[in-house]
Scaffold this motif. Structure first.
Motif, PDB file in Angstrom:
ATOM      1  N   ASN A   1       0.924  -1.137  -0.272  1.00 21.91           N
ATOM      2  CA  ASN A   1       0.153  -0.304   0.163  1.00 21.91           C
ATOM      3  C   ASN A   1       0.765   1.404  -0.130  1.00 21.91           C
ATOM      4  O   ASN A   1       0.478   2.360  -0.668  1.00 21.91           O
ATOM      5  N   GLY A   2       2.045   1.138   0.391  1.00 25.43           N
ATOM      6  CA  GLY A   2       2.898   1.922   0.267  1.00 25.43           C
ATOM      7  C   GLY A   2       3.551   2.255  -0.669  1.00 25.43           C
ATOM      8  O   GLY A   2       4.695   4.371  -0.073  1.00 25.43           O
ATOM      9  N   GLY A   3       3.855   1.929  -1.035  1.00 32.07           N
ATOM     10  CA  GLY A   3       4.858   1.485  -2.103  1.00 32.07           C
ATOM     11  C   GLY A   3       5.693   0.905  -2.111  1.00 32.07           C
ATOM     12  O   GLY A   3       6.159   0.100  -1.222  1.00 32.07           O
ATOM     13  N   ILE A   4       6.556   0.556  -3.404  1.00 33.82           N
ATOM     14  CA  ILE A   4       7.428  -0.621  -3.233  1.00 33.82           C
ATOM     15  C   ILE A   4       8.686  -0.412  -2.128  1.00 33.82           C
ATOM     16  O   ILE A   4       9.503   1.499  -2.322  1.00 33.82           O
ATOM     17  N   ALA A   5       9.087  -1.140  -1.713  1.00 33.89           N
ATOM     18  CA  ALA A   5      10.287  -1.116  -0.686  1.00 33.89           C
ATOM     19  C   ALA A   5      11.861  -0.438  -1.555  1.00 33.89           C
ATOM     20  O   ALA A   5      11.987   1.196  -0.187  1.00 33.89           O
ATOM     21  N   PRO A   6      12.466  -0.516  -2.529  1.00 31.74           N
ATOM     22  CA  PRO A   6      13.392   0.218  -3.285  1.00 31.74           C
ATOM     23  C   PRO A   6      13.273   1.840  -2.657  1.00 31.74           C
ATOM     24  O   PRO A   6      13.692   3.170  -2.855  1.00 31.74           O
ATOM     25  N   LEU A   7      11.125   2.415  -3.676  1.00 32.20           N
ATOM     26  CA  LEU A   7      11.011   3.422  -4.006  1.00 32.20           C
ATOM     27  C   LEU A   7      11.100   4.294  -2.721  1.00 32.20           C
ATOM     28  O   LEU A   7      11.822   5.542  -2.180  1.00 32.20           O
ATOM     29  N   ARG A   8      10.445   3.726  -1.563  1.00 31.36           N
ATOM     30  CA  ARG A   8      10.552   4.122   0.012  1.00 31.36           C
ATOM     31  C   ARG A   8      11.585   4.331   0.363  1.00 31.36           C
ATOM     32  O   ARG A   8      12.438   5.673   1.257  1.00 31.36           O
ATOM     33  N   ALA A   9      13.042   3.698  -0.062  1.00 34.57           N
ATOM     34  CA  ALA A   9      14.252   3.708   0.960  1.00 34.57           C
ATOM     35  C   ALA A   9      14.793   4.937   0.474  1.00 34.57           C
ATOM     36  O   ALA A   9      15.717   5.495   0.337  1.00 34.57           O
ATOM     37  N   ALA A  10      14.661   5.060  -1.165  1.00 31.68           N
ATOM     38  CA  ALA A  10      15.103   6.225  -1.618  1.00 31.68           C
ATOM     39  C   ALA A  10      14.456   7.956  -1.994  1.00 31.68           C
ATOM     40  O   ALA A  10      15.307   8.178  -1.451  1.00 31.68           O
ATOM     41  N   LEU A  11      13.211   7.692  -1.514  1.00 35.22           N
ATOM     42  CA  LEU A  11      12.653   8.581  -0.427  1.00 35.22           C
ATOM     43  C   LEU A  11      13.512   9.040   0.281  1.00 35.22           C
ATOM     44  O   LEU A  11      13.567  10.269   0.752  1.00 35.22           O
TER      45      LEU A  11
ATOM     46  N   VAL B   1      14.692   9.516  -8.783  1.00 31.93           N
ATOM     47  CA  VAL B   1      14.968  10.749  -7.282  1.00 31.93           C
ATOM     48  C   VAL B   1      16.205   9.768  -7.659  1.00 31.93           C
ATOM     49  O   VAL B   1      17.334  10.415  -6.850  1.00 31.93           O
ATOM     50  N   THR B   2      16.973   8.937  -7.551  1.00 32.41           N
ATOM     51  CA  THR B   2      18.007   8.542  -7.280  1.00 32.41           C
ATOM     52  C   THR B   2      19.063   8.403  -8.487  1.00 32.41           C
ATOM     53  O   THR B   2      20.840   8.669  -8.681  1.00 32.41           O
ATOM     54  N   GLY B   3      18.542   8.866 -10.136  1.00 30.25           N
ATOM     55  CA  GLY B   3      19.495   9.032 -11.471  1.00 30.25           C
ATOM     56  C   GLY B   3      20.233  10.583 -11.782  1.00 30.25           C
ATOM     57  O   GLY B   3      19.768  10.967 -10.612  1.00 30.25           O
TER      58      GLY B   3
END
Length: 390
Positions: free
Chosen positions: A63-73, A276-278
Protein backbone atom coordinates in the motif's frame (compact mmCIF):
# COMPACT_ATOMS: atom_id res chain seq x y z
CA UNK A 1 -34.67 9.69 -7.18
CA UNK A 2 -31.63 9.20 -4.88
CA UNK A 3 -29.68 12.34 -4.03
CA UNK A 4 -25.98 12.99 -3.73
CA UNK A 5 -24.61 13.70 -0.27
CA UNK A 6 -25.75 17.25 0.54
CA UNK A 7 -22.24 18.65 0.91
CA UNK A 8 -21.07 17.53 -2.55
CA UNK A 9 -22.82 20.35 -4.48
CA UNK A 10 -20.92 22.78 -2.24
CA UNK A 11 -17.58 21.65 -3.71
CA UNK A 12 -16.45 24.45 -6.05
CA UNK A 13 -15.23 23.68 -9.54
CA UNK A 14 -11.71 24.54 -10.66
CA UNK A 15 -11.37 27.93 -12.34
CA UNK A 16 -8.11 26.70 -13.88
CA UNK A 17 -9.76 23.71 -15.53
CA UNK A 18 -12.56 25.91 -16.83
CA UNK A 19 -10.04 27.87 -18.89
CA UNK A 20 -8.26 24.66 -19.88
CA UNK A 21 -11.48 23.12 -21.23
CA UNK A 22 -12.41 26.21 -23.25
CA UNK A 23 -8.89 26.43 -24.66
CA UNK A 24 -8.99 22.77 -25.70
CA UNK A 25 -11.80 23.62 -28.15
CA UNK A 26 -9.88 26.48 -29.80
CA UNK A 27 -7.06 26.64 -32.32
CA UNK A 28 -3.74 28.49 -32.04
CA UNK A 29 -3.92 29.01 -28.28
CA UNK A 30 -0.83 30.05 -26.32
CA UNK A 31 -1.13 27.90 -23.21
CA UNK A 32 0.05 29.68 -20.06
CA UNK A 33 -2.76 28.60 -17.77
CA UNK A 34 -1.96 25.09 -16.56
CA UNK A 35 1.18 24.30 -14.54
CA UNK A 36 2.56 21.86 -17.09
CA UNK A 37 6.36 21.67 -17.51
CA UNK A 38 7.32 22.11 -21.16
CA UNK A 39 10.47 20.01 -20.84
CA UNK A 40 10.38 16.27 -21.68
CA UNK A 41 10.70 13.47 -19.18
CA UNK A 42 14.38 12.55 -18.92
CA UNK A 43 15.33 9.49 -20.97
CA UNK A 44 16.49 7.44 -18.00
CA UNK A 45 13.11 7.88 -16.31
CA UNK A 46 11.15 6.78 -19.36
CA UNK A 47 13.46 3.83 -19.88
CA UNK A 48 12.87 2.66 -16.31
CA UNK A 49 9.11 2.76 -16.83
CA UNK A 50 9.47 0.87 -20.11
CA UNK A 51 11.62 -1.81 -18.48
CA UNK A 52 8.94 -2.29 -15.84
CA UNK A 53 6.25 -2.72 -18.48
CA UNK A 54 8.41 -5.07 -20.56
CA UNK A 55 9.18 -7.16 -17.47
CA UNK A 56 5.47 -7.29 -16.62
CA UNK A 57 6.06 -5.48 -13.34
CA UNK A 58 2.40 -4.54 -13.26
CA UNK A 59 1.12 -6.27 -10.13
CA UNK A 60 -0.10 -4.74 -6.89
CA UNK A 61 2.55 -3.34 -4.57
CA UNK A 62 2.54 -2.70 -0.85
CA UNK A 63 0.00 0.00 0.00
CA UNK A 64 2.81 2.44 0.79
CA UNK A 65 4.83 1.72 -2.34
CA UNK A 66 7.66 -0.60 -3.34
CA UNK A 67 10.47 -0.88 -0.80
CA UNK A 68 13.26 0.42 -3.10
CA UNK A 69 11.30 3.60 -3.82
CA UNK A 70 10.46 4.26 -0.18
CA UNK A 71 14.12 3.71 0.73
CA UNK A 72 15.23 6.11 -2.01
CA UNK A 73 12.79 8.73 -0.76
CA UNK A 74 14.02 8.32 2.82
CA UNK A 75 17.56 9.05 1.59
CA UNK A 76 16.36 12.02 -0.47
CA UNK A 77 14.46 13.50 2.47
CA UNK A 78 17.52 13.31 4.70
CA UNK A 79 19.79 14.79 2.03
CA UNK A 80 17.55 17.51 0.60
CA UNK A 81 15.00 18.31 3.31
CA UNK A 82 16.81 17.62 6.61
CA UNK A 83 14.01 15.16 7.41
CA UNK A 84 15.09 11.95 9.10
CA UNK A 85 12.24 9.48 8.78
CA UNK A 86 11.66 5.75 8.38
CA UNK A 87 10.15 4.07 5.31
CA UNK A 88 6.96 3.55 7.35
CA UNK A 89 6.49 7.34 7.35
CA UNK A 90 6.71 7.63 3.54
CA UNK A 91 3.56 6.78 1.56
CA UNK A 92 3.61 6.78 -2.24
CA UNK A 93 0.49 8.46 -3.60
CA UNK A 94 -1.16 9.33 -6.89
CA UNK A 95 0.50 12.71 -7.10
CA UNK A 96 0.51 15.35 -4.37
CA UNK A 97 -3.23 15.85 -4.96
CA UNK A 98 -3.96 12.48 -3.40
CA UNK A 99 -1.35 13.07 -0.70
CA UNK A 100 -3.13 16.26 0.34
CA UNK A 101 -6.52 14.56 0.21
CA UNK A 102 -5.23 11.61 2.22
CA UNK A 103 -3.88 13.87 4.95
CA UNK A 104 -7.08 15.91 5.17
CA UNK A 105 -9.09 12.69 5.22
CA UNK A 106 -7.12 11.63 8.29
CA UNK A 107 -7.30 14.96 10.10
CA UNK A 108 -10.74 16.47 9.39
CA UNK A 109 -14.21 15.43 10.49
CA UNK A 110 -17.45 16.90 9.20
CA UNK A 111 -17.73 20.51 10.36
CA UNK A 112 -14.06 20.85 11.30
CA UNK A 113 -12.25 23.94 10.06
CA UNK A 114 -8.97 24.12 8.16
CA UNK A 115 -7.01 27.34 7.65
CA UNK A 116 -5.97 27.69 4.01
CA UNK A 117 -3.95 30.37 2.18
CA UNK A 118 -5.89 32.80 -0.01
CA UNK A 119 -4.69 33.01 -2.75
CA UNK A 120 -3.88 29.32 -2.55
CA UNK A 121 -4.05 26.25 -4.73
CA UNK A 122 -7.58 25.24 -5.74
CA UNK A 123 -7.71 21.86 -3.99
CA UNK A 124 -7.03 23.50 -0.63
CA UNK A 125 -10.65 24.68 -0.88
CA UNK A 126 -12.10 21.79 -2.86
CA UNK A 127 -10.84 18.89 -0.73
CA UNK A 128 -12.23 20.03 2.66
CA UNK A 129 -15.60 20.57 0.99
CA UNK A 130 -15.44 17.01 -0.38
CA UNK A 131 -15.00 15.86 3.23
CA UNK A 132 -17.84 18.07 4.58
CA UNK A 133 -15.26 20.16 6.43
CA UNK A 134 -14.94 23.94 6.27
CA UNK A 135 -12.05 25.75 4.55
CA UNK A 136 -11.32 29.07 6.28
CA UNK A 137 -9.18 31.31 4.05
CA UNK A 138 -6.42 33.39 5.58
CA UNK A 139 -5.96 36.31 3.17
CA UNK A 140 -2.49 37.06 1.84
CA UNK A 141 -2.13 40.76 1.06
CA UNK A 142 0.06 42.55 -1.51
CA UNK A 143 1.22 45.10 1.05
CA UNK A 144 2.62 42.26 3.18
CA UNK A 145 4.30 40.51 0.27
CA UNK A 146 1.47 37.95 0.06
CA UNK A 147 2.92 36.22 3.16
CA UNK A 148 0.92 34.81 6.10
CA UNK A 149 0.49 37.09 9.10
CA UNK A 150 0.28 35.52 12.54
CA UNK A 151 -1.99 38.27 13.88
CA UNK A 152 -4.55 37.52 11.19
CA UNK A 153 -4.35 33.78 11.81
CA UNK A 154 -5.02 34.44 15.49
CA UNK A 155 -8.25 36.21 14.52
CA UNK A 156 -9.42 33.31 12.35
CA UNK A 157 -8.62 30.30 14.54
CA UNK A 158 -11.54 28.82 16.49
CA UNK A 159 -12.30 25.82 18.66
CA UNK A 160 -13.32 24.00 15.47
CA UNK A 161 -9.99 24.61 13.74
CA UNK A 162 -7.95 21.42 13.35
CA UNK A 163 -5.43 22.04 10.54
CA UNK A 164 -3.23 24.83 9.17
CA UNK A 165 -2.27 24.44 5.50
CA UNK A 166 0.90 26.10 4.26
CA UNK A 167 2.48 26.09 0.79
CA UNK A 168 6.08 27.03 0.06
CA UNK A 169 7.09 27.72 -2.65
CA UNK A 170 3.57 28.94 -3.27
CA UNK A 171 1.36 28.04 -6.18
CA UNK A 172 0.10 30.50 -7.47
CA UNK A 173 2.17 33.28 -5.89
CA UNK A 174 5.77 32.19 -6.17
CA UNK A 175 6.42 33.27 -2.58
CA UNK A 176 8.83 31.31 -0.36
CA UNK A 177 8.52 31.11 3.42
CA UNK A 178 11.70 31.78 5.37
CA UNK A 179 12.81 29.57 8.24
CA UNK A 180 11.90 32.38 10.64
CA UNK A 181 8.36 32.55 9.25
CA UNK A 182 8.10 28.76 9.47
CA UNK A 183 9.04 28.84 13.13
CA UNK A 184 6.38 31.47 13.78
CA UNK A 185 3.77 29.27 12.09
CA UNK A 186 4.88 26.26 14.11
CA UNK A 187 4.57 28.25 17.34
CA UNK A 188 1.07 29.34 16.32
CA UNK A 189 0.08 25.72 15.61
CA UNK A 190 1.43 24.64 19.01
CA UNK A 191 -0.51 27.38 20.82
CA UNK A 192 -3.75 26.16 19.30
CA UNK A 193 -2.88 22.44 19.09
CA UNK A 194 -3.24 22.28 15.31
CA UNK A 195 -1.93 19.87 12.73
CA UNK A 196 0.12 21.41 9.92
CA UNK A 197 -0.24 20.20 6.35
CA UNK A 198 2.63 21.45 4.20
CA UNK A 199 2.48 21.42 0.38
CA UNK A 200 6.06 21.34 -0.95
CA UNK A 201 5.45 20.37 -4.58
CA UNK A 202 7.77 23.10 -5.90
CA UNK A 203 10.61 22.39 -3.46
CA UNK A 204 13.28 22.33 -6.20
CA UNK A 205 12.24 25.68 -7.63
CA UNK A 206 13.18 28.18 -4.91
CA UNK A 207 15.22 30.98 -6.43
CA UNK A 208 16.54 33.44 -3.87
CA UNK A 209 16.66 31.55 -0.60
CA UNK A 210 16.74 27.83 0.16
CA UNK A 211 13.55 25.86 0.50
CA UNK A 212 12.86 24.85 4.11
CA UNK A 213 10.68 21.88 5.01
CA UNK A 214 8.71 22.88 8.08
CA UNK A 215 8.76 19.29 9.34
CA UNK A 216 12.52 19.63 9.79
CA UNK A 217 11.79 22.26 12.46
CA UNK A 218 9.01 20.30 14.16
CA UNK A 219 9.76 18.70 17.52
CA UNK A 220 6.32 17.41 18.49
CA UNK A 221 5.14 15.46 15.42
CA UNK A 222 2.34 17.69 14.16
CA UNK A 223 3.40 18.06 10.48
CA UNK A 224 2.26 16.13 7.41
CA UNK A 225 4.14 16.97 4.20
CA UNK A 226 3.01 16.43 0.60
CA UNK A 227 5.64 16.09 -2.11
CA UNK A 228 5.42 15.33 -5.82
CA UNK A 229 7.64 14.23 -8.68
CA UNK A 230 5.31 15.89 -11.20
CA UNK A 231 6.87 19.33 -11.53
CA UNK A 232 10.45 18.46 -10.59
CA UNK A 233 10.80 15.71 -13.19
CA UNK A 234 8.07 16.74 -15.69
CA UNK A 235 6.10 13.62 -14.68
CA UNK A 236 2.66 15.23 -14.33
CA UNK A 237 0.76 12.44 -16.06
CA UNK A 238 2.67 9.63 -14.37
CA UNK A 239 1.00 10.63 -11.09
CA UNK A 240 3.56 9.84 -8.41
CA UNK A 241 3.76 11.84 -5.21
CA UNK A 242 4.29 10.96 -1.58
CA UNK A 243 3.02 11.88 1.84
CA UNK A 244 5.40 12.04 4.80
CA UNK A 245 3.60 11.46 8.09
CA UNK A 246 4.59 11.80 11.73
CA UNK A 247 5.79 8.51 13.26
CA UNK A 248 3.40 5.84 14.48
CA UNK A 249 0.80 6.06 11.71
CA UNK A 250 1.74 3.07 9.56
CA UNK A 251 -1.27 0.94 10.48
CA UNK A 252 -3.88 3.63 9.88
CA UNK A 253 -2.14 4.78 6.69
CA UNK A 254 -2.14 1.23 5.34
CA UNK A 255 -5.90 1.08 5.89
CA UNK A 256 -6.54 4.49 4.36
CA UNK A 257 -4.41 3.71 1.29
CA UNK A 258 -6.18 0.37 0.81
CA UNK A 259 -9.61 1.99 0.87
CA UNK A 260 -8.70 4.79 -1.56
CA UNK A 261 -6.11 3.64 -4.11
CA UNK A 262 -4.71 0.29 -2.94
CA UNK A 263 -1.37 1.41 -4.40
CA UNK A 264 0.12 3.73 -6.99
CA UNK A 265 1.01 2.56 -10.51
CA UNK A 266 3.81 -0.01 -10.38
CA UNK A 267 5.63 1.11 -13.57
CA UNK A 268 5.26 4.69 -12.34
CA UNK A 269 6.99 3.73 -9.10
CA UNK A 270 9.94 2.25 -10.99
CA UNK A 271 10.11 5.46 -13.03
CA UNK A 272 10.16 7.37 -9.73
CA UNK A 273 13.16 5.37 -8.47
CA UNK A 274 15.06 6.34 -11.62
CA UNK A 275 14.03 9.97 -11.16
CA UNK A 276 15.11 10.22 -7.53
CA UNK A 277 18.32 8.18 -7.75
CA UNK A 278 19.45 8.97 -11.29
CA UNK A 279 21.11 12.01 -12.84
CA UNK A 280 19.69 15.31 -11.61
CA UNK A 281 21.13 17.22 -14.58
CA UNK A 282 17.68 17.46 -16.25
CA UNK A 283 16.33 19.12 -13.09
CA UNK A 284 19.14 21.67 -13.14
CA UNK A 285 18.49 22.37 -16.83
CA UNK A 286 14.77 22.80 -16.17
CA UNK A 287 15.52 25.18 -13.30
CA UNK A 288 17.69 27.33 -15.54
CA UNK A 289 15.05 27.32 -18.29
CA UNK A 290 12.25 28.37 -15.93
CA UNK A 291 14.28 31.00 -14.15
CA UNK A 292 15.56 32.59 -17.36
CA UNK A 293 12.00 32.61 -18.71
CA UNK A 294 10.84 34.39 -15.56
CA UNK A 295 13.62 36.97 -15.90
CA UNK A 296 12.70 37.69 -19.52
CA UNK A 297 9.00 37.87 -18.66
CA UNK A 298 9.58 40.34 -15.82
CA UNK A 299 11.65 42.56 -18.11
CA UNK A 300 8.82 42.63 -20.64
CA UNK A 301 6.21 43.42 -17.98
CA UNK A 302 8.44 46.19 -16.62
CA UNK A 303 8.71 47.70 -20.09
CA UNK A 304 4.93 47.62 -20.49
CA UNK A 305 4.22 49.04 -17.03
CA UNK A 306 2.30 45.98 -15.84
CA UNK A 307 2.54 45.26 -12.12
CA UNK A 308 3.51 41.78 -10.87
CA UNK A 309 4.82 40.00 -7.80
CA UNK A 310 8.50 39.11 -8.09
CA UNK A 311 8.60 35.30 -7.80
CA UNK A 312 11.03 33.76 -5.32
CA UNK A 313 10.04 30.25 -6.34
CA UNK A 314 7.98 28.09 -8.75
CA UNK A 315 7.63 28.82 -12.46
CA UNK A 316 4.65 31.17 -12.13
CA UNK A 317 4.17 34.91 -12.39
CA UNK A 318 1.41 36.59 -10.38
CA UNK A 319 0.32 39.52 -12.55
CA UNK A 320 -2.01 42.42 -11.74
CA UNK A 321 -4.62 43.01 -14.46
CA UNK A 322 -7.09 44.89 -12.25
CA UNK A 323 -6.80 47.88 -14.60
CA UNK A 324 -8.54 45.77 -17.26
CA UNK A 325 -10.53 43.02 -15.55
CA UNK A 326 -13.40 45.18 -14.29
CA UNK A 327 -13.80 43.43 -10.95
CA UNK A 328 -14.43 39.97 -12.45
CA UNK A 329 -11.13 38.48 -13.49
CA UNK A 330 -12.65 35.04 -14.10
CA UNK A 331 -14.91 36.32 -16.88
CA UNK A 332 -12.18 38.64 -18.16
CA UNK A 333 -9.86 35.62 -18.51
CA UNK A 334 -12.45 33.88 -20.69
CA UNK A 335 -12.82 36.95 -22.90
CA UNK A 336 -9.05 37.34 -23.10
CA UNK A 337 -8.76 33.71 -24.18
CA UNK A 338 -11.45 34.06 -26.83
CA UNK A 339 -10.15 37.35 -28.20
CA UNK A 340 -6.39 37.00 -27.81
CA UNK A 341 -6.03 33.21 -27.85
CA UNK A 342 -3.96 33.19 -24.66
CA UNK A 343 -4.91 30.88 -21.77
CA UNK A 344 -4.03 32.14 -18.29
CA UNK A 345 -5.41 31.21 -14.86
CA UNK A 346 -7.66 33.85 -13.25
CA UNK A 347 -6.52 34.83 -9.78
CA UNK A 348 -9.99 34.36 -8.33
CA UNK A 349 -9.64 30.62 -9.02
CA UNK A 350 -7.23 30.66 -6.07
CA UNK A 351 -9.48 32.57 -3.67
CA UNK A 352 -11.15 35.94 -3.17
CA UNK A 353 -7.83 37.67 -2.57
CA UNK A 354 -6.83 36.76 -6.12
CA UNK A 355 -9.44 39.03 -7.69
CA UNK A 356 -7.80 41.32 -10.26
CA UNK A 357 -4.74 39.09 -10.67
CA UNK A 358 -3.77 36.26 -13.01
CA UNK A 359 -1.32 33.38 -12.75
CA UNK A 360 0.94 32.99 -15.78
CA UNK A 361 2.88 29.75 -16.22
CA UNK A 362 6.43 30.43 -17.44
CA UNK A 363 7.09 26.75 -18.16
CA UNK A 364 6.68 27.38 -21.87
CA UNK A 365 8.80 28.26 -24.85
CA UNK A 366 10.32 31.72 -24.51
CA UNK A 367 8.54 32.78 -27.71
CA UNK A 368 5.10 31.70 -26.48
CA UNK A 369 5.59 33.20 -23.03
CA UNK A 370 6.65 36.62 -24.27
CA UNK A 371 4.06 36.73 -27.04
CA UNK A 372 1.32 35.85 -24.55
CA UNK A 373 2.45 38.64 -22.23
CA UNK A 374 2.59 41.12 -25.11
CA UNK A 375 -1.12 40.52 -25.66
CA UNK A 376 -2.01 41.57 -22.10
CA UNK A 377 -3.56 45.03 -21.89
CA UNK A 378 -1.18 47.52 -20.30
CA UNK A 379 -2.42 50.26 -17.94
CA UNK A 380 -3.49 53.32 -19.89
CA UNK A 381 -3.34 51.52 -23.24
CA UNK A 382 -6.06 49.81 -25.24
CA UNK A 383 -5.97 46.05 -25.55
CA UNK A 384 -4.45 44.48 -28.63
CA UNK A 385 -6.87 43.81 -31.51
CA UNK A 386 -8.91 40.63 -31.11
CA UNK A 387 -7.32 37.53 -32.61
CA UNK A 388 -10.46 35.44 -32.45
CA UNK A 389 -14.15 35.85 -32.03
CA UNK A 390 -16.44 35.43 -29.10
Amino acid sequence: MPQLAPHIPQVPGSGIRRIYLIASELDDVISLGVGEPDVPVAAHIGEAAKRAWDADQTDYTDNGGIAPLRAALVEKLARENRLHVTPQQVWVTIGATQALHQAMHLLLSAGDEVLIPDPGYTTFTMTPRMLDAVPVPYPLHPDHGFLPEIAQLEQLVSERTKVLVINSPSNPLGTVLSEERMRELLAFARRHDLWILSDEVYEYFAWDEPHVSIASLDDDDRVFTAFSLSKTYAMTGIRIGYLVTPPGMAEVMRTVQETTISCASTPGQYAAIAAVTGSQAPVAEAREHYRSNLTAAMALLDDRGIRYLVPHGTFYLWVDVSHASGGDVAEWAVRFLMEQRVAIAPGSAFGRSGEGWIRVCAAATREDLLEGLRRLPAPGHPAAPPRGTI
